[in-house]
Enzyme design. Structure first.
Site, PDB file in Angstrom:
ATOM      1  N   HIS A   1      -0.988  43.485  68.449  1.00  0.00           N
ATOM      2  CA  HIS A   1      -2.398  43.078  68.503  1.00  0.00           C
ATOM      3  C   HIS A   1      -2.540  41.592  68.208  1.00  0.00           C
ATOM      4  O   HIS A   1      -3.235  40.861  68.931  1.00  0.00           O
ATOM      5  CB  HIS A   1      -3.195  43.912  67.494  1.00  0.00           C
ATOM      6  CG  HIS A   1      -4.614  43.469  67.341  1.00  0.00           C
ATOM      7  ND1 HIS A   1      -5.635  43.950  68.131  1.00  0.00           N
ATOM      8  CD2 HIS A   1      -5.199  42.588  66.490  1.00  0.00           C
ATOM      9  CE1 HIS A   1      -6.778  43.386  67.779  1.00  0.00           C
ATOM     10  NE2 HIS A   1      -6.540  42.555  66.773  1.00  0.00           N
ATOM     11  N   GLU A   2      -1.870  41.125  67.144  1.00  0.00           N
ATOM     12  CA  GLU A   2      -1.965  39.712  66.774  1.00  0.00           C
ATOM     13  C   GLU A   2      -1.338  38.810  67.835  1.00  0.00           C
ATOM     14  O   GLU A   2      -1.853  37.728  68.135  1.00  0.00           O
ATOM     15  CB  GLU A   2      -1.291  39.477  65.422  1.00  0.00           C
ATOM     16  CG  GLU A   2      -1.919  40.231  64.268  1.00  0.00           C
ATOM     17  CD  GLU A   2      -3.410  39.932  64.130  1.00  0.00           C
ATOM     18  OE1 GLU A   2      -3.798  38.767  64.336  1.00  0.00           O
ATOM     19  OE2 GLU A   2      -4.178  40.857  63.841  1.00  0.00           O
TER      20      GLU A   2
ATOM     21  N   HIS B   1      -3.776  38.173  70.638  1.00  0.00           N
ATOM     22  CA  HIS B   1      -4.712  37.068  70.368  1.00  0.00           C
ATOM     23  C   HIS B   1      -4.086  35.730  70.764  1.00  0.00           C
ATOM     24  O   HIS B   1      -4.726  34.887  71.378  1.00  0.00           O
ATOM     25  CB  HIS B   1      -5.067  37.031  68.875  1.00  0.00           C
ATOM     26  CG  HIS B   1      -6.096  38.048  68.471  1.00  0.00           C
ATOM     27  ND1 HIS B   1      -7.339  38.125  69.059  1.00  0.00           N
ATOM     28  CD2 HIS B   1      -6.072  39.014  67.515  1.00  0.00           C
ATOM     29  CE1 HIS B   1      -8.034  39.101  68.495  1.00  0.00           C
ATOM     30  NE2 HIS B   1      -7.287  39.657  67.559  1.00  0.00           N
TER      31      HIS B   1
END
Length: 319
Positions: free
Chosen positions: A286-287, A290
């Site tokens: 998820h990170e 980004h």
């Protein structure tokens, strides 16, 4: 009289911009997952499976924390604009300017001294609210085990960093006003892009280690899995760091930041301790998303656009 009014408007605009574009605190990692529950409830791990994942019902304590946090955020935003406004429009700012001029003599040192006085005074004024949000409240919700000494020491370190960084940069908008009276708002906004880039991308490399120890991951096998995941995401050449945030907090966080030689993947040791390997890899994916989607870069240009609108409005008010 018009010149005095123009300087007042400019000063208030720059105070507003300083509030909106302040350097991040150590816990404000870009697109991190900070302030998650101290003891996350583990749903069924998905390893090679697809399908919905059960989401645990939030406790009343968690809901109370979220709701009060919304009001606290609003209070902080209002307070951050109210304090500079009161200082400026009550005439106290003019008194600070006079003191700064007596100490600094020339325009450059006058601005730097004024900035230092302003920051020190607002630091003292803000201290009760900072104590509430940064120390008392996290302890009340069992999200922190930080000692008061560590918290106050970090506050003082943040103050010193702000004084140094601000002292190096605060005079630049005034120089642009002198050099380009009709376009200073544009040049200042453009200058904000590299400055904001530094705060959001470079500062974690330079400033964060002042507050916590960054070191290599102790679990080398898990580190290699993270690097393999980063390679699949197109993030090459990144280093993985483990941070000893357990000295400060029970919350979890992870993020990807930097560029070139400063590119890094950062995990708090609390995250490693509280999540299973599958859960941790899911969070890191998820990170990394980004980072790959350019959300940090987009936030830089958004901040620059916000500064542009604020400064242009102050310029128009001069007419």
């Amino acid at each position: 009289m018009k010149t005095h009014r123009d300087l007042v408007i400019l000063a208030f605009a720059l105070m507003t911009v300083a509030t909106l574009a302040a350097p991040p605190k150590p816990d404000d990692a870009p697109h991190g997952i900070a302030n998650q529950a101290g003891e996350p409830q583990t749903a069924k791990a998905v390893s090679g499976e697809t399908g919905p994942v059960a989401v645990p019902e939030p406790s009343e304590k968690a809901l109370r924390h979220a709701r009060s946090g919304d009001w606290l955020w609003l209070t902080e935003q209002v307070w951050a604009l109210l304090v500079p406004g009161v200082i400026l429009f009550t005439g106290f700012s003019a008194k600070l300017r006079n003191v700064a001029h007596r100490i600094g003599r020339n325009w450059f040192l006058t601005i730097v001294v004024y900035f230092a006085l302003f920051v020190l005074i607002t630091f003292v004024i803000d201290l009760p609210l900072s104590y509430c949000t940064g120390f008392a409240r996290p302890h009340a919700y069992d999200l922190s085990n930080q000692t008061f000494g560590k918290w106050f020491g970090d506050e003082l370190k943040g103050l010193m960093v702000g004084l140094i960084m601000g002292g190096l940069l605060v005079w630049l908008p005034y120089l642009l006003v002198k050099k380009s009276p009709r376009r200073w708002w544009l040049w200042t906004s453009l200058l904000a892009i590299p400055v904001t880039a530094f705060f959001l991308l470079i500062a974690p490399v330079v400033i964060d280690p002042l507050f916590n120890k960054f070191g290599p991951m102790k679990d080398t096998a898990l580190e290699q899995q993270i690097l393999d995941l980063a390679g699949r995401a197109g993030i090459e050449g990144a280093r993985v760091f483990e941070v000893d945030k357990s000295a400060d907090t029970n919350t979890v966080n992870a993020y990807v930041t930097g560029f070139g030689g400063s590119k890094r993947i950062v995990l708090w040791d609390t995250t490693i301790a509280k999540l299973t390997p599958d859960e941790l890899l899911f969070v890191m994916a998820h990170e990394m998303g980004h980072y790959v989607l350019g959300h940090v870069l987009k936030s830089i240009f958004f901040a620059a656009a916000l500064i542009l609108v604020t400064l242009y409005a102050s310029y128009r008010l001069q007419d």
